[in-house]
Each structure stands twice: as C-alpha cells, then as structure tokens.
Design a protein around this motif. Structure first.
Motif, PDB file in Angstrom:
ATOM      1  N   VAL A  93     -24.478  68.935  51.395  1.00  0.00           N
ATOM      2  CA  VAL A  93     -23.559  69.621  50.791  1.00  0.00           C
ATOM      3  C   VAL A  93     -22.832  70.893  51.374  1.00  0.00           C
ATOM      4  CG1 VAL A  93     -24.010  71.297  48.994  1.00  0.00           C
ATOM      5  CG2 VAL A  93     -25.410  69.244  48.964  1.00  0.00           C
ATOM      6  N   VAL A  94     -23.306  71.287  52.519  1.00  0.00           N
ATOM      7  CA  VAL A  94     -22.293  72.214  53.043  1.00  0.00           C
ATOM      8  C   VAL A  94     -21.146  71.535  53.791  1.00  0.00           C
ATOM      9  CG1 VAL A  94     -22.516  73.912  54.987  1.00  0.00           C
ATOM     10  CG2 VAL A  94     -24.359  73.810  53.573  1.00  0.00           C
ATOM     11  N   ALA A  95     -21.549  70.525  54.201  1.00  0.00           N
ATOM     12  CA  ALA A  95     -20.319  69.765  54.886  1.00  0.00           C
ATOM     13  C   ALA A  95     -19.270  69.508  53.948  1.00  0.00           C
ATOM     14  CB  ALA A  95     -20.891  68.600  55.539  1.00  0.00           C
ATOM     15  N   THR A 164     -21.560  74.433  36.197  1.00  0.00           N
ATOM     16  CA  THR A 164     -20.993  75.192  35.947  1.00  0.00           C
ATOM     17  C   THR A 164     -20.794  76.549  36.888  1.00  0.00           C
ATOM     18  OG1 THR A 164     -21.399  74.876  33.429  1.00  0.00           O
ATOM     19  CG2 THR A 164     -20.634  77.058  33.911  1.00  0.00           C
ATOM     20  N   TYR A 165     -21.886  76.751  37.517  1.00  0.00           N
ATOM     21  CA  TYR A 165     -21.975  77.875  38.650  1.00  0.00           C
ATOM     22  C   TYR A 165     -21.021  77.461  39.727  1.00  0.00           C
ATOM     23  CZ  TYR A 165     -24.152  81.025  41.712  1.00  0.00           C
ATOM     24  OH  TYR A 165     -24.292  81.827  43.129  1.00  0.00           O
ATOM     25  N   ALA A 166     -21.296  76.512  40.104  1.00  0.00           N
ATOM     26  CA  ALA A 166     -20.612  75.641  41.498  1.00  0.00           C
ATOM     27  C   ALA A 166     -19.152  75.678  41.368  1.00  0.00           C
ATOM     28  CB  ALA A 166     -21.152  74.501  41.682  1.00  0.00           C
ATOM     29  N   VAL A 167     -18.681  75.442  40.001  1.00  0.00           N
ATOM     30  CA  VAL A 167     -17.212  75.355  39.646  1.00  0.00           C
ATOM     31  C   VAL A 167     -16.729  76.847  39.743  1.00  0.00           C
ATOM     32  CG1 VAL A 167     -15.523  74.743  38.141  1.00  0.00           C
ATOM     33  CG2 VAL A 167     -17.285  73.042  38.716  1.00  0.00           C
ATOM     34  N   ALA A 168     -17.418  77.666  38.738  1.00  0.00           N
ATOM     35  CA  ALA A 168     -16.978  78.930  38.708  1.00  0.00           C
ATOM     36  C   ALA A 168     -16.707  79.856  39.914  1.00  0.00           C
ATOM     37  CB  ALA A 168     -18.009  79.493  37.556  1.00  0.00           C
ATOM     38  N   GLY A 169     -17.846  79.581  41.025  1.00  0.00           N
ATOM     39  CA  GLY A 169     -17.921  80.076  42.110  1.00  0.00           C
ATOM     40  C   GLY A 169     -16.785  79.816  42.958  1.00  0.00           C
ATOM     41  N   GLY A 170     -16.504  78.618  43.023  1.00  0.00           N
ATOM     42  CA  GLY A 170     -15.592  78.219  43.648  1.00  0.00           C
ATOM     43  C   GLY A 170     -14.041  78.643  42.932  1.00  0.00           C
ATOM     44  N   ASP A 171     -13.810  78.611  41.732  1.00  0.00           N
ATOM     45  CA  ASP A 171     -12.592  79.439  41.224  1.00  0.00           C
ATOM     46  C   ASP A 171     -12.611  80.640  41.945  1.00  0.00           C
ATOM     47  OD1 ASP A 171     -12.141  76.875  39.805  1.00  0.00           O
ATOM     48  OD2 ASP A 171     -12.871  77.725  37.969  1.00  0.00           O
ATOM     49  N   GLY A 172     -13.517  81.569  41.608  1.00  0.00           N
ATOM     50  CA  GLY A 172     -13.584  82.703  42.083  1.00  0.00           C
ATOM     51  C   GLY A 172     -13.180  83.028  43.772  1.00  0.00           C
ATOM     52  N   VAL A 184      -9.539  86.090  54.068  1.00  0.00           N
ATOM     53  CA  VAL A 184     -10.506  85.358  53.284  1.00  0.00           C
ATOM     54  C   VAL A 184     -10.823  83.985  54.029  1.00  0.00           C
ATOM     55  CG1 VAL A 184     -11.641  84.320  51.053  1.00  0.00           C
ATOM     56  CG2 VAL A 184     -10.164  86.626  51.242  1.00  0.00           C
ATOM     57  N   ASP A 185     -11.933  84.043  54.732  1.00  0.00           N
ATOM     58  CA  ASP A 185     -12.448  82.773  55.377  1.00  0.00           C
ATOM     59  C   ASP A 185     -12.827  81.727  54.356  1.00  0.00           C
ATOM     60  OD1 ASP A 185     -13.348  80.564  56.706  1.00  0.00           O
ATOM     61  OD2 ASP A 185     -14.104  81.883  58.395  1.00  0.00           O
ATOM     62  N   LEU A 186     -12.128  80.901  53.735  1.00  0.00           N
ATOM     63  CA  LEU A 186     -12.295  80.259  52.423  1.00  0.00           C
ATOM     64  C   LEU A 186     -13.390  79.055  52.778  1.00  0.00           C
ATOM     65  CD1 LEU A 186     -11.732  80.044  49.525  1.00  0.00           C
ATOM     66  CD2 LEU A 186     -10.422  78.224  49.922  1.00  0.00           C
ATOM     67  N   VAL A 187     -13.450  78.505  54.147  1.00  0.00           N
ATOM     68  CA  VAL A 187     -14.323  77.487  54.397  1.00  0.00           C
ATOM     69  C   VAL A 187     -15.561  78.111  54.870  1.00  0.00           C
ATOM     70  CG1 VAL A 187     -14.898  75.822  56.344  1.00  0.00           C
ATOM     71  CG2 VAL A 187     -12.412  76.011  55.597  1.00  0.00           C
ATOM     72  N   ALA A 188     -15.805  79.223  55.408  1.00  0.00           N
ATOM     73  CA  ALA A 188     -17.019  79.681  55.555  1.00  0.00           C
ATOM     74  C   ALA A 188     -17.949  80.220  54.122  1.00  0.00           C
ATOM     75  CB  ALA A 188     -16.820  81.089  56.297  1.00  0.00           C
ATOM     76  N   LEU A 189     -16.922  80.565  53.322  1.00  0.00           N
ATOM     77  CA  LEU A 189     -17.429  81.172  52.106  1.00  0.00           C
ATOM     78  C   LEU A 189     -17.643  80.020  50.982  1.00  0.00           C
ATOM     79  CD1 LEU A 189     -14.847  83.982  51.264  1.00  0.00           C
ATOM     80  CD2 LEU A 189     -17.508  84.330  51.828  1.00  0.00           C
ATOM     81  N   PHE A 190     -16.995  78.878  51.021  1.00  0.00           N
ATOM     82  CA  PHE A 190     -17.488  77.721  50.309  1.00  0.00           C
ATOM     83  C   PHE A 190     -18.837  77.007  50.946  1.00  0.00           C
ATOM     84  CE2 PHE A 190     -14.643  75.621  47.217  1.00  0.00           C
ATOM     85  CZ  PHE A 190     -13.841  76.625  46.802  1.00  0.00           C
ATOM     86  N   GLU A 191     -18.795  77.223  52.445  1.00  0.00           N
ATOM     87  CA  GLU A 191     -20.205  76.448  52.726  1.00  0.00           C
ATOM     88  C   GLU A 191     -21.371  77.498  52.509  1.00  0.00           C
ATOM     89  OE1 GLU A 191     -18.242  74.584  56.855  1.00  0.00           O
ATOM     90  OE2 GLU A 191     -19.100  76.507  56.984  1.00  0.00           O
ATOM     91  N   LEU A 192     -21.073  78.840  52.361  1.00  0.00           N
ATOM     92  CA  LEU A 192     -22.262  79.768  51.975  1.00  0.00           C
ATOM     93  C   LEU A 192     -22.486  79.508  50.443  1.00  0.00           C
ATOM     94  CD1 LEU A 192     -24.128  82.069  52.232  1.00  0.00           C
ATOM     95  CD2 LEU A 192     -22.058  83.731  51.808  1.00  0.00           C
ATOM     96  N   HIS A 193     -21.495  79.318  49.756  1.00  0.00           N
ATOM     97  CA  HIS A 193     -21.610  79.097  48.316  1.00  0.00           C
ATOM     98  C   HIS A 193     -22.427  77.669  48.005  1.00  0.00           C
ATOM     99  CE1 HIS A 193     -20.790  78.992  44.105  1.00  0.00           C
ATOM    100  NE2 HIS A 193     -19.891  78.035  44.120  1.00  0.00           N
ATOM    101  N   LEU A 196     -26.077  78.571  48.588  1.00  0.00           N
ATOM    102  CA  LEU A 196     -26.732  78.934  47.630  1.00  0.00           C
ATOM    103  C   LEU A 196     -26.952  78.364  46.234  1.00  0.00           C
ATOM    104  CD1 LEU A 196     -24.755  82.425  47.501  1.00  0.00           C
ATOM    105  CD2 LEU A 196     -27.054  82.179  48.496  1.00  0.00           C
ATOM    106  N   VAL A 197     -25.821  77.371  45.922  1.00  0.00           N
ATOM    107  CA  VAL A 197     -25.990  76.411  44.850  1.00  0.00           C
ATOM    108  C   VAL A 197     -27.277  75.439  45.005  1.00  0.00           C
ATOM    109  CG1 VAL A 197     -24.846  74.306  43.556  1.00  0.00           C
ATOM    110  CG2 VAL A 197     -23.526  76.518  44.275  1.00  0.00           C
ATOM    111  N   TYR A 198     -27.192  74.956  46.421  1.00  0.00           N
ATOM    112  CA  TYR A 198     -28.365  74.115  46.665  1.00  0.00           C
ATOM    113  C   TYR A 198     -29.945  74.554  46.500  1.00  0.00           C
ATOM    114  CZ  TYR A 198     -31.282  70.633  48.679  1.00  0.00           C
ATOM    115  OH  TYR A 198     -32.212  69.617  49.117  1.00  0.00           O
ATOM    116  N   GLU A 199     -29.865  76.084  47.057  1.00  0.00           N
ATOM    117  CA  GLU A 199     -31.097  76.636  46.957  1.00  0.00           C
ATOM    118  C   GLU A 199     -31.343  76.973  45.194  1.00  0.00           C
ATOM    119  OE1 GLU A 199     -34.554  78.564  47.917  1.00  0.00           O
ATOM    120  OE2 GLU A 199     -33.361  77.552  49.295  1.00  0.00           O
TER     121      GLU A 199
END
Length: 210
Positions: A93-95, A164-172, A184-193, A196-199
């Motif tokens: 998922v992170v990849a 819904t949470y995953a898409v909204a977070g990506g939008d933000g 803003v390091d978009l790659v690092a933040l998407f990986e963190l997101h 969190l979604v998987y958790e």
C-alpha cells in the motif's frame, strides 16, 4: 499504387497538434482557472489557429474535459497495487501511494482542474466537472476494491468509510502542495497517509470480528 505515407503523416500531425493544444490548455487553466481559460489564449500559447482547436474540440468545455481525461489516465496507471512479491500488505500500500504521489506531481491537471470545477456551482454544469466526478468515481471504486482484497474482513460500511477518508486525505495533501510548492514532500506524505489508512483498516477489521 497509393502510398500510405501522406495519410500516416497527416494522422501524426493531428495527434501532435492535439497534444500541443492540451498542453497549452492545461498550463493556462492551471494558472487562470476555468473562467480565465479561453480558446484565444490557448491558440496563442500553442501557436495553432483557433480553427485547429475547434477541429479537435467542440468548445472550451470540451477541451477542459479532455485535459482532465488525459491527466486522469496518466494518474490511474499509477494506482496499481504491487504484487505480493513486493512485501507485506502494508508495504504494498505504501509503495502504491508513493507511485500515486509521483504521478500527481508529473500530471497534476486531473486533480488541480477537477477540484476547481468540483467546488464551483453553475446553472449549467461544465462537462469538465461531470467528467471529473465520473473519473473520480472510478478511482474510488479501484481503491475500495484494493481495501477488500488486502483486508477481506472489512464490511462494506467500513470499506466506504476508508475509501472516503483515503481520497479526502489525498485531496488535502495535494492542495497543501499546490499552496506551498516543493516545501511539501508529497511522496513522503502520501506514504505516511497510506500507513495511517492501512492501520485504520486493520482496526476496523478487528472491530468487525469482535
């Protein structure tokens, strides 16, 4: 015997012209928004006469919709879950999230223009907005299917919530990068997101089994 070369050259020129028009429209719309984009401005930017633009596209709305569709196709190609050989479900998922972020950096028009149109309300809805909402549903469905595959114990309500949470977070996160640029390091933040979604998915799954 008729030689096919002129026909092939004509088709190639047509494809090249269409791409030049789309590139110009994407750049102008990204800077000026939907209202600030005009056929005249696109013509000046791409160096092609307005008649050439109208040969490919019915009007400005049709052109903006095509920009969104082209960018979405590039983005969607990145929304592919790596195979099991890539590691654990979390690692996969992170990849994928990293790939999605890089695709948005390379081809942001789908989300940039789409969000602009989605937040606006007009008496006559632009086709570009309709196209964005349609392709967004495709993306949501793809993410939901991944959730079902990776965490099979999730019920449909949880799948909907996570999607819904995953898409909204990506939008933000995308909007944050649009505001602050390369800070803003978009790659690092998407990986963190994604982590969190998987958790959240694993917790919802455990709750449903309890």
């Amino acid at each position: 015997m008729t030689k096919p070369q002129p026909a092939r050259k004509k088709r190639a020129n047509g494809v090249e012209s269409r791409q030049r028009i789309l590139d110009a429209a994407a750049e102008i719309a990204g800077e000026r928004g939907y209202e600030g984009t005009s056929i005249a401005a696109v013509s000046t930017k791409c160096g092609l006469p307005a008649s050439s633009i109208y040969w490919h596209f019915k009007d400005k709305d049709d052109l903006i919709a095509a920009v969104i569709e082209r960018s979405f196709e590039t983005w969607l190609a990145a929304v592919e879950l790596p195979g099991e050989e890539a590691g654990t479900p979390r690692e996969r998922v992170v990849a994928m999230a990293g790939s999605v972020a890089r695709s948005l950096i390379a081809a942001p028009d789908f989300l940039r223009l789409g969000l602009m149109l989605a937040l606006e309300r007009r008496p006559a809805e632009p086709r570009g907005r309709t196209v964005f909402l349609q392709v967004r549903d495709i993306a949501r469905a793809k993410i939901a299917e991944m959730a079902r595959v990776l965490v099979p114990d999730l019920d449909e309500r949880s799948v909907h919530t996570l999607t819904t949470y995953a898409v909204a977070g990506g939008d933000g996160l995308f909007v944050q990068r649009e505001i602050n640029g390369d800070d803003v390091d978009l790659v690092a933040l998407f990986e963190l997101h994604a982590e969190l979604v998987y958790e959240a998915a694993t917790r919802l799954s455990a709750r449903s089994r309890a």
